[in-house]
Write an enzyme that holds these catalytic residues in place. Structure first.
Site, PDB file in Angstrom:
ATOM      1  N   THR A  54     -34.540  -8.955   0.702  1.00 28.96           N
ATOM      2  CA  THR A  54     -35.212 -10.329   0.768  1.00 28.96           C
ATOM      3  C   THR A  54     -36.661 -10.395   1.063  1.00 28.96           C
ATOM      4  O   THR A  54     -36.965 -11.357   1.346  1.00 28.96           O
ATOM      5  CB  THR A  54     -34.128 -11.361   1.231  1.00 28.96           C
ATOM      6  OG1 THR A  54     -33.996 -10.948   2.668  1.00 28.96           O
ATOM      7  CG2 THR A  54     -33.055 -11.426   0.452  1.00 28.96           C
ATOM      8  N   ASP A 242     -29.541   0.102   9.346  1.00 32.40           N
ATOM      9  CA  ASP A 242     -28.306   0.077   8.375  1.00 32.40           C
ATOM     10  C   ASP A 242     -28.163   1.980   8.337  1.00 32.40           C
ATOM     11  O   ASP A 242     -26.945   2.523   8.413  1.00 32.40           O
ATOM     12  CB  ASP A 242     -28.266  -0.076   7.090  1.00 32.40           C
ATOM     13  CG  ASP A 242     -28.564  -1.609   6.924  1.00 32.40           C
ATOM     14  OD1 ASP A 242     -28.092  -2.451   7.897  1.00 32.40           O
ATOM     15  OD2 ASP A 242     -29.486  -2.281   5.931  1.00 32.40           O
TER      16      ASP A 242
END
Length: 319
Positions: A54, A242
């Site tokens: 995003t 991540d």
């Protein structure tokens, strides 16, 4: 002898519940490849499916809700394949989805009491010393009261560690106290992945801190604490948290009682990936131009060898 080295490790299975992007590397796209390269079987539940992360100008896609997550888990359960060694979770925006994750983790822990839940409690970050949340505020109590108590390894940044404990960190001593508070909430391994603490090596370095609490056979507790200083890389990357959590899972598995080595390998691999990414992004952007989101996507596939067997370029200090 040599034969022992050839024997495969017992198959190790990870259930990773994270975002998926068609293009680029965040969430499951950032976690799956490194885990597979390091020999893990990875079962992925995609909490969202977006065209890209995003941070781009545009993005489109779908979001998985908690009922749909439950349905996927039920399918695994009906086939009796709901046995995992690890669960890995990262960015989540929805409280009911997060609560469902907790239910699943608790049930999986009943299936396998040795299951390790690795949780990156993604809630926000600091920019120029000011912290702000980029998930809805109502996620904080869910992380604090439900998620962290069932987690075994957590990887908050400094701001998230402060949110979870309700204590501000100004010094390394305070950071260690906050990590002890986090241990008391449940997890036996806590890594504060980034902080604005002053690095002994100077301003060009970023400090991460780790703490691992071992309960010995005789019931006595021992805590190993480490500091890692890594060179700052001048760019905003997406997916690094991540990737970090996934590699930390792998390296703590391979070095269960040596947080120092696990963190050195994780942070060193991280450096290799980021250096390769920034070099490539700058080349694509051209002299004097700022690389865009697409150019700054992590060079994951190109870093396969570094992920598999990282040259240790960052050392940890035992505190």
């Amino acid at each position: 002898g040599a034969g022992a080295a050839m024997e495969p490790e017992r198959e190790c299975r990870v259930l990773s519940i994270q975002s998926h992007v068609v293009r680029g590397y965040v969430g499951n796209k950032a976690a799956t490849f490194p885990l597979q390269v390091l020999g893990f079987e990875v079962d992925t539940v995609n909490s969202v499916q977006f065209s890209n992360h995003t941070g781009y100008a545009h993005w489109k896609g779908q979001v998985l809700n908690s009922d749909e997550l439950h349905e996927l888990y039920e399918g695994l359960k009906l086939n009796k394949v709901n046995r995992y060694d690890y669960v890995l979770t990262g960015y989540t925006r929805d409280t009911s989805f997060l609560a469902m994750v907790v239910d699943i983790v608790q049930e999986l822990k009943q299936q396998n009491s040795n299951l390790v839940y690795v949780c990156d409690p993604v809630m926000g970050d600091k920019w120029n010393g000011e912290g702000s949340m980029y998930v809805p505020k109502d996620l904080l109590p869910v992380y604090r009261d439900k998620v962290v108590p069932v987690a075994d390894i957590i990887t908050p940044n400094q701001f998230e560690a402060e949110l979870l404990t309700g204590r501000k960190i100004h010094t390394e001593k305070e950071a260690l106290e906050v990590m002890d508070m986090l241990h008391a909430m449940g997890p036996e391994t806590v890594v504060i992945t980034s902080s604005d603490l002053q690095a002994p090596l100077g301003n060009d370095y970023l400090i991460a801190l780790g703490s691992h609490r071992i309960t010995k056979a005789d019931g006595t507790r021992m805590t190993q604490r480490i500091r890692v200083e890594s060179p700052k890389v001048d760019a905003v990357f997406v997916g690094t948290g991540d990737l970090f959590a996934a590699m930390l899972l792998a390296w703590t598995h391979k070095h269960p009682n040596n947080l120092k080595v696990a963190c050195e390998k994780t942070v060193s691999a991280m450096q290799h990936v980021l250096q390769r990414t920034i070099k490539s992004a700058k080349a694509q952007a051209g002299e004097g131009n700022k690389p865009n989101s697409a150019q700054l996507e992590l060079r994951m596939v190109q870093s396969k060898k570094d992920i598999e067997n990282p040259d240790i370029i960052v050392k940890a200090t035992v505190l």
